[in-house]
Design a protein around this motif. Sequence first.
Motif, PDB file in Angstrom:
ATOM      1  N   GLY C 653       0.822  -1.204   0.000  1.00  0.00           N
ATOM      2  CA  GLY C 653       0.000   0.000   0.000  1.00  0.00           C
ATOM      3  C   GLY C 653       0.856   1.255   0.000  1.00  0.00           C
ATOM      4  O   GLY C 653       0.525   2.252  -0.644  1.00  0.00           O
ATOM      5  N   ALA C 654       1.982   1.197   0.719  1.00  0.00           N
ATOM      6  CA  ALA C 654       2.896   2.342   0.745  1.00  0.00           C
ATOM      7  C   ALA C 654       3.421   2.628  -0.654  1.00  0.00           C
ATOM      8  O   ALA C 654       3.456   3.781  -1.104  1.00  0.00           O
ATOM      9  CB  ALA C 654       4.055   2.063   1.697  1.00  0.00           C
ATOM     10  N   ALA C 655       3.800   1.558  -1.376  1.00  0.00           N
ATOM     11  CA  ALA C 655       4.337   1.744  -2.726  1.00  0.00           C
ATOM     12  C   ALA C 655       3.285   2.355  -3.656  1.00  0.00           C
ATOM     13  O   ALA C 655       3.576   3.243  -4.458  1.00  0.00           O
ATOM     14  CB  ALA C 655       4.832   0.419  -3.290  1.00  0.00           C
ATOM     15  N   GLN C 656       2.048   1.894  -3.537  1.00  0.00           N
ATOM     16  CA  GLN C 656       0.989   2.476  -4.363  1.00  0.00           C
ATOM     17  C   GLN C 656       0.752   3.935  -4.015  1.00  0.00           C
ATOM     18  O   GLN C 656       0.565   4.788  -4.886  1.00  0.00           O
ATOM     19  CB  GLN C 656      -0.314   1.686  -4.191  1.00  0.00           C
ATOM     20  N   GLY C 657       0.735   4.228  -2.721  1.00  0.00           N
ATOM     21  CA  GLY C 657       0.531   5.612  -2.286  1.00  0.00           C
ATOM     22  C   GLY C 657       1.664   6.521  -2.736  1.00  0.00           C
ATOM     23  O   GLY C 657       1.443   7.667  -3.136  1.00  0.00           O
ATOM     24  N   ILE C 658       2.891   6.007  -2.684  1.00  0.00           N
ATOM     25  CA  ILE C 658       4.040   6.789  -3.136  1.00  0.00           C
ATOM     26  C   ILE C 658       3.920   7.067  -4.634  1.00  0.00           C
ATOM     27  O   ILE C 658       4.165   8.182  -5.103  1.00  0.00           O
ATOM     28  CB  ILE C 658       5.357   6.049  -2.813  1.00  0.00           C
ATOM     29  N   GLY C 659       3.515   6.063  -5.392  1.00  0.00           N
ATOM     30  CA  GLY C 659       3.317   6.261  -6.828  1.00  0.00           C
ATOM     31  C   GLY C 659       2.244   7.295  -7.109  1.00  0.00           C
ATOM     32  O   GLY C 659       2.377   8.146  -7.985  1.00  0.00           O
ATOM     33  N   TRP C 660       1.148   7.233  -6.339  1.00  0.00           N
ATOM     34  CA  TRP C 660       0.045   8.184  -6.480  1.00  0.00           C
ATOM     35  C   TRP C 660       0.549   9.603  -6.180  1.00  0.00           C
ATOM     36  O   TRP C 660       0.171  10.557  -6.836  1.00  0.00           O
ATOM     37  CB  TRP C 660      -1.065   7.795  -5.498  1.00  0.00           C
ATOM     38  N   GLU C 714      -6.422  -2.148   3.415  1.00  0.00           N
ATOM     39  CA  GLU C 714      -6.680  -0.869   2.729  1.00  0.00           C
ATOM     40  C   GLU C 714      -6.051   0.347   3.393  1.00  0.00           C
ATOM     41  O   GLU C 714      -5.639   1.290   2.706  1.00  0.00           O
ATOM     42  CB  GLU C 714      -8.188  -0.656   2.627  1.00  0.00           C
ATOM     43  N   VAL C 715      -5.999   0.341   4.700  1.00  0.00           N
ATOM     44  CA  VAL C 715      -5.416   1.489   5.407  1.00  0.00           C
ATOM     45  C   VAL C 715      -4.074   1.926   4.804  1.00  0.00           C
ATOM     46  O   VAL C 715      -3.820   3.121   4.669  1.00  0.00           O
ATOM     47  CB  VAL C 715      -5.252   1.178   6.908  1.00  0.00           C
ATOM     48  N   PRO C 716      -3.192   0.986   4.407  1.00  0.00           N
ATOM     49  CA  PRO C 716      -1.840   1.395   4.000  1.00  0.00           C
ATOM     50  C   PRO C 716      -1.733   2.374   2.840  1.00  0.00           C
ATOM     51  O   PRO C 716      -0.706   3.024   2.704  1.00  0.00           O
ATOM     52  CB  PRO C 716      -1.169   0.063   3.614  1.00  0.00           C
ATOM     53  N   ILE C 717      -2.754   2.471   1.977  1.00  0.00           N
ATOM     54  CA  ILE C 717      -2.598   3.363   0.820  1.00  0.00           C
ATOM     55  C   ILE C 717      -2.960   4.807   1.165  1.00  0.00           C
ATOM     56  O   ILE C 717      -2.712   5.716   0.374  1.00  0.00           O
ATOM     57  CB  ILE C 717      -3.454   2.865  -0.369  1.00  0.00           C
ATOM     58  N   VAL C 718      -3.561   5.023   2.324  1.00  0.00           N
ATOM     59  CA  VAL C 718      -4.130   6.347   2.607  1.00  0.00           C
ATOM     60  C   VAL C 718      -3.079   7.381   2.989  1.00  0.00           C
ATOM     61  O   VAL C 718      -2.983   8.449   2.375  1.00  0.00           O
ATOM     62  CB  VAL C 718      -5.200   6.243   3.709  1.00  0.00           C
ATOM     63  N   ALA C 719      -2.270   7.074   3.998  1.00  0.00           N
ATOM     64  CA  ALA C 719      -1.331   8.068   4.529  1.00  0.00           C
ATOM     65  C   ALA C 719      -0.160   8.431   3.612  1.00  0.00           C
ATOM     66  O   ALA C 719       0.329   9.561   3.705  1.00  0.00           O
ATOM     67  CB  ALA C 719      -0.806   7.601   5.883  1.00  0.00           C
ATOM     68  N   PRO C 720       0.343   7.550   2.760  1.00  0.00           N
ATOM     69  CA  PRO C 720       1.546   7.914   1.990  1.00  0.00           C
ATOM     70  C   PRO C 720       1.415   9.181   1.155  1.00  0.00           C
ATOM     71  O   PRO C 720       2.403   9.905   0.979  1.00  0.00           O
ATOM     72  CB  PRO C 720       1.771   6.695   1.078  1.00  0.00           C
ATOM     73  N   LEU C 721       0.209   9.468   0.623  1.00  0.00           N
ATOM     74  CA  LEU C 721       0.092  10.640  -0.261  1.00  0.00           C
ATOM     75  C   LEU C 721       0.528  11.902   0.484  1.00  0.00           C
ATOM     76  O   LEU C 721       1.388  12.652  -0.003  1.00  0.00           O
ATOM     77  CB  LEU C 721      -1.347  10.797  -0.761  1.00  0.00           C
ATOM     78  N   ALA C 722      -0.062  12.148   1.640  1.00  0.00           N
ATOM     79  CA  ALA C 722       0.298  13.363   2.382  1.00  0.00           C
ATOM     80  C   ALA C 722       1.659  13.222   3.051  1.00  0.00           C
ATOM     81  O   ALA C 722       2.371  14.222   3.205  1.00  0.00           O
ATOM     82  CB  ALA C 722      -0.768  13.677   3.427  1.00  0.00           C
ATOM     83  N   ALA C 723       2.049  12.019   3.449  1.00  0.00           N
ATOM     84  CA  ALA C 723       3.369  11.855   4.069  1.00  0.00           C
ATOM     85  C   ALA C 723       4.447  12.309   3.086  1.00  0.00           C
ATOM     86  O   ALA C 723       5.380  13.054   3.448  1.00  0.00           O
ATOM     87  CB  ALA C 723       3.592  10.396   4.481  1.00  0.00           C
ATOM     88  N   VAL C 724       4.308  11.893   1.836  1.00  0.00           N
ATOM     89  CA  VAL C 724       5.288  12.284   0.816  1.00  0.00           C
ATOM     90  C   VAL C 724       5.167  13.774   0.506  1.00  0.00           C
ATOM     91  O   VAL C 724       6.173  14.491   0.423  1.00  0.00           O
ATOM     92  CB  VAL C 724       5.102  11.443  -0.470  1.00  0.00           C
ATOM     93  N   ALA C 725       3.935  14.253   0.349  1.00  0.00           N
ATOM     94  CA  ALA C 725       3.741  15.673   0.033  1.00  0.00           C
ATOM     95  C   ALA C 725       4.275  16.555   1.156  1.00  0.00           C
ATOM     96  O   ALA C 725       4.870  17.612   0.909  1.00  0.00           O
ATOM     97  CB  ALA C 725       2.259  15.957  -0.211  1.00  0.00           C
TER      98      ALA C 725
END
Lengths: 160, 81, 755
Positions: C653-660, C714-725
């Motif tokens: 999920g982290a990898a998907q969120g990072i890609g997003w 599912e939880v894992p994809i949520v936080a990476p977007l803002a964590a990276v931003a």
Amino acid sequence: MSKTRVETKINGEQMEFLCEPQQSMLDVLRDTLGLTGTKEGCATGDCGACSVMLDGRLICSCLMLAVESNGRQLTTIEGISRGETLHPIQQKFLQHAALQCGICTPGFVVAAKALLDENPNPTEEEIRYHLAGNLCRCTGYDKIIRAVQDAAQTLRGEAS
Amino acid sequence: MAKVFFPDHLMQLTAGVRELEVHAESFRDLVAKLEQLYPGISKLLIGKVAVAIDGDIIHDPFLDPVGPDSEVYFLHRIEGG
Amino acid sequence: MSEARDYKVIGTRVVRPDGVDKVTGRANFGADFSLPGMLYGKVLRSPHAHARIKKIDTAAAAKIEGVYAIVTGADFPKVGHEEITGGEGAGDFADLATNVMARDKVVYHGHAVAAVAAQTSAIADAALAAIKIDYERLAPVMDLDTAMADNATLIDERLFTAGLPEKATKPSNVAAYMEFKRGDIAQGFAEADVVVEGTYRTPTVHQGYIEPHACVASINQGGQATIWCCTQGHFDVRSMTSKVLGMNVADIRVIPSEIGGGFGGKTTIYLEPVAMVLSKKSGRPVKITMTRDEVFRASGPASATKCKIKIGAKKDGTFTAMSAWLAYEAGGYKGSSMAPGAMCVFAPYVVPHFLIQGYDVLVNKPKVAAYRAPGAPQSMYACESLIDDLARQLKIDPIDLRLKNAVSAGSQAAYGPKYNAVGFKECLEAAKKHPNYTKKLGPNEGRGLAAGFWFNAGMQSSAEVHINENGTVTVVEGSPDIGGSRASMALMAAEELGVPYERVRVVVADTENAGYNNVTGGSRVTFATGMAVIQAAGDIITQCKQRAAATWGIEADLVDWKDGQAIPKPGVNADVKPLTLAQIAANSGRTGGPLLGRASLNARGAGPGFSINMADVRVDPETGKVDVLRFTAIQDAGKAIHPAYVEGQMQGGAAQGIGWALNEEYIYDSNGVMQNAGFLDYRMPVASDLPMIDTQIIEVPNPSHPYGVRGVGEVPIVAPLAAVANAVRAATGIRIPDLPLSPPRVLAALEAAKA
């Protein structure tokens, strides 16, 4: 369009088949020869799910014409294990839970073997760059890299 | 008496009432009581909403028991991906 | 329900039972299946993003040698409007049916308009090329701003916005409006010492599963059919296909193959009804697979969004008010993930006053499907980015700011009910203590942090446990195994029965030999199907006690089950040896018949999951490229049945969120045609893009599950977007609110800041 007869060695076994000139090696492996372990993810050479070795060189079988295999040797995922025994790369993938859905796994196993055949002691960075042609959407690559590192150690004869 | 909380889209039917005390033994019973107060509301509740009874979310509730001190929230049904 | 206990096998890192076939290429995925006499099906797709179909002429195609069937919308029955149950975007069966095969209108480039079945794919391609279609082109509506404007071209002239306070009088591209309120928003902002706001955009992205959609359908002349397909929910394939084709569910058997990724994108149907109608017309089995190009253009990506967030807070960081204006693109038919996005946006926080307004908007893009915590990544990206800016403005540590407002047991969730025990504070405390939180950063490097949340679903599952004559155990369940769930089912059955893991086998059965199961998705399988397996094992134990009692000549309620054996209860006067599962099974014919345990349930009490993610990035000032140096995922799993697979969910999920966050987006031209429908230019993270992903599993047990399990997928994809931003913000000093933070966008922002 008339078909071409091709003779090739796949996983050490002499094979022959008929194919059309425009058919990819991937399509022939899967649809003509029944070797469905090699997967199609994109058919444009971007995902690595179709990875095979041609005369020991790692390639995307979707980018190769089946006729090009005439007189040459192919290794597919079906040829990685030997009889009853899994290859250490396969064993380590299982131990490290380096697969979730498993669709990319055949490609990764072949690609990892190609890497370790050439470089038995790769750094993490070398592993990542060598495997950059294999997409995985499930694992984030972490456990795959660890499995390959562990397999490399085993193949070097070192205790892991 | 169980406390029932309506989300905004159902408040159109409850004339703006957000919170209500109702005595009910089950979700089905609760809906029947609400239908008496707000005719037409049962169509929007049976087979259409999820419910949280005391914090536990139930998808497609019907016979699920409602206790004397329960808190009942109606929710949009969410499945996931 | 769950108590602390010493587990024998739960929590161990066993090798999954289906693993050997997957590492050797023997496992059969959707496209690996073939039947004798099978034809190859191909779909003709609209070359226009928005058009009326005036005429379809298939005469020339029908004349081609080797073509056995051609179908268009005319070959499919009309389907009435009916809400699709259980969907996160209230979809409609009528829309699903026309999405599968267009009738009078096409609403996205790639929309299916016809299909053929032929002897070879090459002949099928030639047949598609010979089909002539007259279109009346209409102006494409390609983004939510255009769609929501006054006098926008309408995609569905009969669509009126549902849910408005006053009934809509004019048709609109806005399919639905929703509002969620608490307290008095004006008062809440008035009480604030500081008010911050921001507008954020996220692009259309795809789940990116490596396996394209594929199926084989075979229907006989009696109307009985079998479908082999890759799917997250074969019972849904059955029910949806039966609805689209007007068939009896009992006449369709769906056999799920192994599935090469889904993430929500394989919870609906695209090819199956088409293959069925081709099979019916040709009298032969028909195989259809999507190309990667088709997957991008014509399956179900995730909503592009525009989110406006406003937060009011006291000087000490206490939130007084939050508001959100959320517009989600649904694609060519209504039903985006706006509702769950709206329900999640403020879910981690205690907020006395809030107002959330959500819009479900039609655009000429493929109809969106679920993507891992659907709706939450987009809205929570916006809120978590703004909270980061608020923390900076108040000069409060971002973890402390969240701790000050964090929900815990008894807090009122923003979506309504009170939380039972939840682990958000525990995740925050763990983040604070984590060594990665204080690692030194270099020039152009920055650290960002964000929270994630998902409800996690319960819903319906069925399971059977069969005891074989040698005492080994076969678990029969109906949840396609996307991520290693067979291992977890085996662990739970082994734990309950008190037998070694190696004595358990798990079968994923099809619609004719499994009891009904809802989809594999919603983070529900370990929780709900697991619960059914636990209960079915309990049923076996009850039966074993009865058999032992009968064998010993005592009452069944005097028998205990311990460590895989029946023993008399302490104090019971019976001079008997314990009876193992194997012994009872060997004797079962004489004591009443085969040992078969079963359970079916509508699982309640799924526990919500929270996470905290931290990202360290380096931004190259000359190219705008963002490198992820370090990533830490901390998540409450309740109880990790198989820790390696929980970690796997967190890392994937982290990898998907990072890609997003960094690279993924659908790029369209002015005609509404996607320009990057391949993995080269739809750029998902590869191995060389990512570091090792550090994980920490927090366990705050879910009180409503016997082992305390919470869904984790599912939880894992949520936080990476803002964590990276937030990390990019920290590294550059600039807030770039629109995703993805690809090099051109970052570089432009850096250069604008210099000017």
